[in-house]
Design a protein around this motif. Structure first.
Motif, mmCIF file in Angstrom:
data_model
loop_
_atom_site.group_PDB
_atom_site.id
_atom_site.type_symbol
_atom_site.label_atom_id
_atom_site.label_comp_id
_atom_site.label_asym_id
_atom_site.label_seq_id
_atom_site.Cartn_x
_atom_site.Cartn_y
_atom_site.Cartn_z
ATOM 1 N N ARG A 279 18.396 -31.558 -44.271
ATOM 2 C CA ARG A 279 18.207 -30.269 -44.867
ATOM 3 C C ARG A 279 17.195 -29.431 -44.223
ATOM 4 N NH1 ARG A 279 15.145 -27.804 -48.768
ATOM 5 N NH2 ARG A 279 16.052 -25.881 -49.616
ATOM 6 N N VAL A 280 17.129 -28.435 -43.667
ATOM 7 C CA VAL A 280 15.923 -27.857 -42.809
ATOM 8 C C VAL A 280 15.275 -27.180 -43.891
ATOM 9 C CG1 VAL A 280 15.460 -25.961 -41.203
ATOM 10 C CG2 VAL A 280 17.128 -27.534 -40.691
ATOM 11 N N PRO A 281 13.988 -27.313 -43.862
ATOM 12 C CA PRO A 281 13.111 -26.601 -45.375
ATOM 13 C C PRO A 281 13.280 -24.992 -45.083
ATOM 14 C CG PRO A 281 11.768 -28.513 -44.149
ATOM 15 C CD PRO A 281 13.188 -28.459 -43.444
ATOM 16 N N ARG A 282 13.086 -24.432 -46.224
ATOM 17 C CA ARG A 282 13.045 -23.016 -46.471
ATOM 18 C C ARG A 282 12.294 -22.334 -45.435
ATOM 19 N NH1 ARG A 282 16.158 -19.035 -46.916
ATOM 20 N NH2 ARG A 282 15.275 -17.317 -47.966
ATOM 21 N N ILE A 283 11.011 -22.851 -45.233
ATOM 22 C CA ILE A 283 10.078 -22.006 -44.242
ATOM 23 C C ILE A 283 10.878 -21.661 -42.869
ATOM 24 C CG2 ILE A 283 9.006 -24.000 -43.620
ATOM 25 C CD1 ILE A 283 7.349 -20.589 -43.742
ATOM 26 N N PHE A 284 11.450 -22.869 -42.407
ATOM 27 C CA PHE A 284 12.144 -22.402 -40.888
ATOM 28 C C PHE A 284 13.392 -21.801 -41.279
ATOM 29 C CE2 PHE A 284 10.179 -26.953 -41.024
ATOM 30 C CZ PHE A 284 9.152 -26.681 -40.047
ATOM 31 N N GLN A 285 14.142 -21.554 -42.279
ATOM 32 C CA GLN A 285 15.397 -20.856 -42.332
ATOM 33 C C GLN A 285 14.732 -19.293 -42.406
ATOM 34 O OE1 GLN A 285 17.535 -22.090 -45.912
ATOM 35 N NE2 GLN A 285 17.410 -24.085 -45.416
ATOM 36 N N VAL A 286 13.579 -19.134 -43.354
ATOM 37 C CA VAL A 286 13.119 -17.687 -43.216
ATOM 38 C C VAL A 286 12.440 -17.255 -41.831
ATOM 39 C CG1 VAL A 286 11.040 -16.457 -44.191
ATOM 40 C CG2 VAL A 286 12.369 -17.873 -45.656
ATOM 41 N N GLY A 291 13.191 -13.725 -38.079
ATOM 42 C CA GLY A 291 12.626 -13.350 -36.280
ATOM 43 C C GLY A 291 13.622 -13.390 -35.591
ATOM 44 N N LYS A 292 14.825 -13.402 -36.034
ATOM 45 C CA LYS A 292 16.170 -13.469 -35.222
ATOM 46 C C LYS A 292 15.898 -14.376 -33.965
ATOM 47 C CE LYS A 292 17.642 -8.713 -36.846
ATOM 48 N NZ LYS A 292 16.741 -8.823 -38.094
ATOM 49 N N ILE A 293 15.650 -15.486 -34.141
ATOM 50 C CA ILE A 293 15.154 -16.533 -33.160
ATOM 51 C C ILE A 293 16.560 -17.421 -32.813
ATOM 52 C CG2 ILE A 293 13.698 -18.372 -32.502
ATOM 53 C CD1 ILE A 293 11.900 -17.493 -34.629
ATOM 54 N N ASP A 294 16.828 -17.520 -31.638
ATOM 55 C CA ASP A 294 18.042 -18.352 -31.320
ATOM 56 C C ASP A 294 17.593 -19.650 -31.713
ATOM 57 O OD1 ASP A 294 20.210 -18.594 -29.295
ATOM 58 O OD2 ASP A 294 19.121 -20.320 -28.915
ATOM 59 N N PRO A 295 18.816 -20.381 -32.387
ATOM 60 C CA PRO A 295 18.584 -21.772 -32.913
ATOM 61 C C PRO A 295 17.916 -22.816 -31.976
ATOM 62 C CG PRO A 295 20.549 -20.973 -33.791
ATOM 63 C CD PRO A 295 20.219 -19.873 -32.498
ATOM 64 N N GLN A 296 18.638 -22.748 -30.572
ATOM 65 C CA GLN A 296 17.931 -23.680 -29.675
ATOM 66 C C GLN A 296 16.331 -23.437 -29.421
ATOM 67 O OE1 GLN A 296 20.208 -25.449 -28.198
ATOM 68 N NE2 GLN A 296 19.096 -26.517 -26.453
ATOM 69 N N GLU A 297 15.965 -22.315 -29.491
ATOM 70 C CA GLU A 297 14.427 -22.123 -29.475
ATOM 71 C C GLU A 297 13.658 -22.538 -30.887
ATOM 72 O OE1 GLU A 297 11.019 -18.641 -28.416
ATOM 73 O OE2 GLU A 297 13.042 -17.890 -28.674
ATOM 74 N N MET A 298 14.477 -22.461 -31.862
ATOM 75 C CA MET A 298 13.830 -22.988 -33.130
ATOM 76 C C MET A 298 13.347 -24.390 -32.843
ATOM 77 S SD MET A 298 13.174 -20.745 -35.680
ATOM 78 C CE MET A 298 12.849 -21.526 -37.020
ATOM 79 N N TYR A 299 14.350 -25.258 -32.315
ATOM 80 C CA TYR A 299 14.057 -26.708 -32.051
ATOM 81 C C TYR A 299 13.074 -27.087 -31.265
ATOM 82 C CZ TYR A 299 17.812 -27.667 -35.758
ATOM 83 O OH TYR A 299 18.177 -27.654 -37.051
ATOM 84 N N GLN A 300 12.806 -25.796 -30.436
ATOM 85 C CA GLN A 300 11.688 -26.177 -29.231
ATOM 86 C C GLN A 300 10.439 -25.608 -29.758
ATOM 87 O OE1 GLN A 300 12.708 -24.217 -25.406
ATOM 88 N NE2 GLN A 300 11.802 -25.895 -24.306
ATOM 89 N N VAL A 301 10.322 -24.910 -30.507
ATOM 90 C CA VAL A 301 8.940 -24.377 -31.097
ATOM 91 C C VAL A 301 8.411 -25.096 -32.478
ATOM 92 C CG1 VAL A 301 7.719 -22.351 -32.062
ATOM 93 C CG2 VAL A 301 9.549 -21.913 -30.198
ATOM 94 N N PHE A 302 9.447 -25.477 -33.290
ATOM 95 C CA PHE A 302 9.089 -25.918 -34.589
ATOM 96 C C PHE A 302 9.745 -27.414 -34.963
ATOM 97 C CE2 PHE A 302 9.431 -21.212 -35.379
ATOM 98 C CZ PHE A 302 8.047 -21.094 -35.742
ATOM 99 N N ASN A 303 9.236 -28.331 -35.657
ATOM 100 C CA ASN A 303 9.549 -29.491 -35.969
ATOM 101 C C ASN A 303 10.875 -29.366 -36.666
ATOM 102 O OD1 ASN A 303 9.135 -29.858 -39.062
ATOM 103 N ND2 ASN A 303 6.933 -29.733 -37.996
ATOM 104 N N MET A 304 11.352 -28.210 -37.271
ATOM 105 C CA MET A 304 12.558 -28.328 -38.208
ATOM 106 C C MET A 304 12.751 -29.365 -39.346
ATOM 107 S SD MET A 304 13.494 -25.338 -36.974
ATOM 108 C CE MET A 304 15.297 -25.320 -37.473
ATOM 109 N N GLY A 305 11.660 -29.586 -39.898
ATOM 110 C CA GLY A 305 11.687 -30.636 -41.044
ATOM 111 C C GLY A 305 11.569 -32.269 -40.560
ATOM 112 N N ILE A 306 11.556 -32.612 -39.104
ATOM 113 C CA ILE A 306 11.518 -33.805 -38.821
ATOM 114 C C ILE A 306 9.863 -33.917 -37.874
ATOM 115 C CG2 ILE A 306 12.523 -35.759 -37.187
ATOM 116 C CD1 ILE A 306 13.918 -35.125 -39.583
ATOM 117 N N GLY A 307 9.196 -34.681 -38.513
ATOM 118 C CA GLY A 307 7.770 -34.880 -37.925
ATOM 119 C C GLY A 307 7.754 -35.887 -37.100
ATOM 120 N N MET A 308 8.621 -37.158 -37.281
ATOM 121 C CA MET A 308 8.430 -38.277 -36.486
ATOM 122 C C MET A 308 9.793 -38.767 -36.233
ATOM 123 S SD MET A 308 6.394 -40.420 -34.840
ATOM 124 C CE MET A 308 4.576 -40.278 -35.861
#
Length: 343
Positions: A279-286, A291-308
């Motif tokens: 489950r991707v945390p709420r902050i990333f969904q917001v 931001g109307k960000i492409d999902p691919q870019e989200m996984y290149q900028v943010f950790n999306m809920g997985i830190g390690m």
């Protein structure tokens, strides 16, 4: 004596209060000593920190080092005038960076650059450093505080940290044994950690016109509370895993899952990430929605809920999941050293 007094007064008038700096450094000695064990020699405040190296039980000890900052997460700390978390962020980020090769931390050094030294802010930063170093079993062995008038906006500062750790050469985790069929495990993050804040601030504060004290949509926390969550330290969990079980580790920082996993992959392997497996945390969904960000870019900028991320063999996957409190988020397949996202 009069000339010396005039010189001090002139320097303070120019914005550098040497006496205040010395007073504050004396005041934080108890915080620093709390992180010291018998390996730390000499007094606090010397020209160099002294650490007695004793690597008994290691056949071929190898020193591991890393240096980093906190980035524009500091802007959130400035906005809330809350400074006791970013020091811990810095320590934990550095600890994780050397933990991925199997190293345990030995000692840490900090750098604080500011326009004017504010006693309360300085104390909060050092409390964060000290608390995180104690939790990591890492000595806060030295640091530098630079007062540089004109270099920073009023009330702002910069942080950097350097860590030294050690690992037995035979226990280094480097990804070379990763093979197709291996399982990818994800350890949950605690929010953004220390990456992606320039984009997050652009979306939350400029596009959405929220303030640090505003409630995050769909959350019980304020924007500031969400953004100042402390970067997790994964090393205490990782050291519980039997030697040789983990084939590769990736700290998911700047570059996200897309750019960090390839750093440990052999050239003939790809990492397939099943994004629906957690489950991707709420902050990333917001951030993605507003931001109307492409999902691919989200996984290149943010950790999306997985830190390690940990890579293990299929036969060790269940046991490792339990020990690491991790989720199965993908698998290794034949390829060319890339991360592939499955939505």
């Amino acid at each position: 004596m009069k000339s010396k007094s005039r010189n001090k007064k002139a320097y303070a008038s120019a914005g550098v209060d040497v006496d205040l700096g010395n007073k504050l450094k004396r005041g934080i000695q108890s915080l620093v000593r709390q992180t010291h064990g018998p390996q730390v020699l000499g007094k606090i405040g010397g020209f160099g920190g002294l650490f007695r190296a004793n690597f008994s039980g290691m056949r071929e000890p190898v020193l591991v080092t890393s240096i980093d900052g906190v980035g524009t997460k500091l802007k959130v700390a400035f906005a809330l005038d809350k400074h006791d978390t970013v020091g811990a962020d810095l320590v934990n980020h550095c600890v994780n960076d050397i933990a991925v090769v199997g190293a345990r931390p030995l000692f840490f050094l900090d750098y604080i650059g500011c326009g004017k030294l504010e006693p309360r802010v300085f104390q909060e930063l050092l409390r964060g450093f000290s608390r995180a170093c104690q939790s990591a079993g890492c000595a806060l062995i030295g640091g530098e505080t630079a007062q540089m008038p004109g270099m920073y906006h009023k009330g702002e500062y910069d942080l950097a940290g350097c860590i030294i750790g050690v690992v037995d050469r035979g226990n280094i985790i480097d990804g070379r044994k990763i093979r197709p069929g291996d399982v990818i495990l994800g350890l949950e993050s605690n929010g953004l950690h220390t990456n992606g804040y320039s984009l997050a601030r652009e979306i939350l504060f400029r596009k959405m016109r929220l303030k640090a004290t505003s409630r995050l949509p769909g959350s019980e926390k304020t924007v500031g509370q969400e953004l100042l969550r402390v970067h997790k330290n994964y090393q205490p969990l990782l050291v519980k895993i039997p030697s040789g079980m983990i084939k590769g580790l990736a700290h998911i920082t700047g570059g996200g899952l897309i750019d960090n996993l390839p750093r440990i992959l052999p050239g003939n392997c790809d990492a397939v990430i099943e994004t629906k497996n957690w489950r991707v945390p709420r902050i990333f969904q917001v951030l993605e929605e507003n931001g109307k960000i492409d999902p691919q870019e989200m996984y290149q900028v943010f950790n999306m809920g997985i830190g390690m991320v940990a890579v293990v063999s299929a036969r060790d996957a269940e046991r490792a999941m339990l020990m690491l409190k991790a989720k199965r988020i993908g698998q290794i397949v034949r390829g060319t050293g890339r991360t592939l996202l499955s939505f």
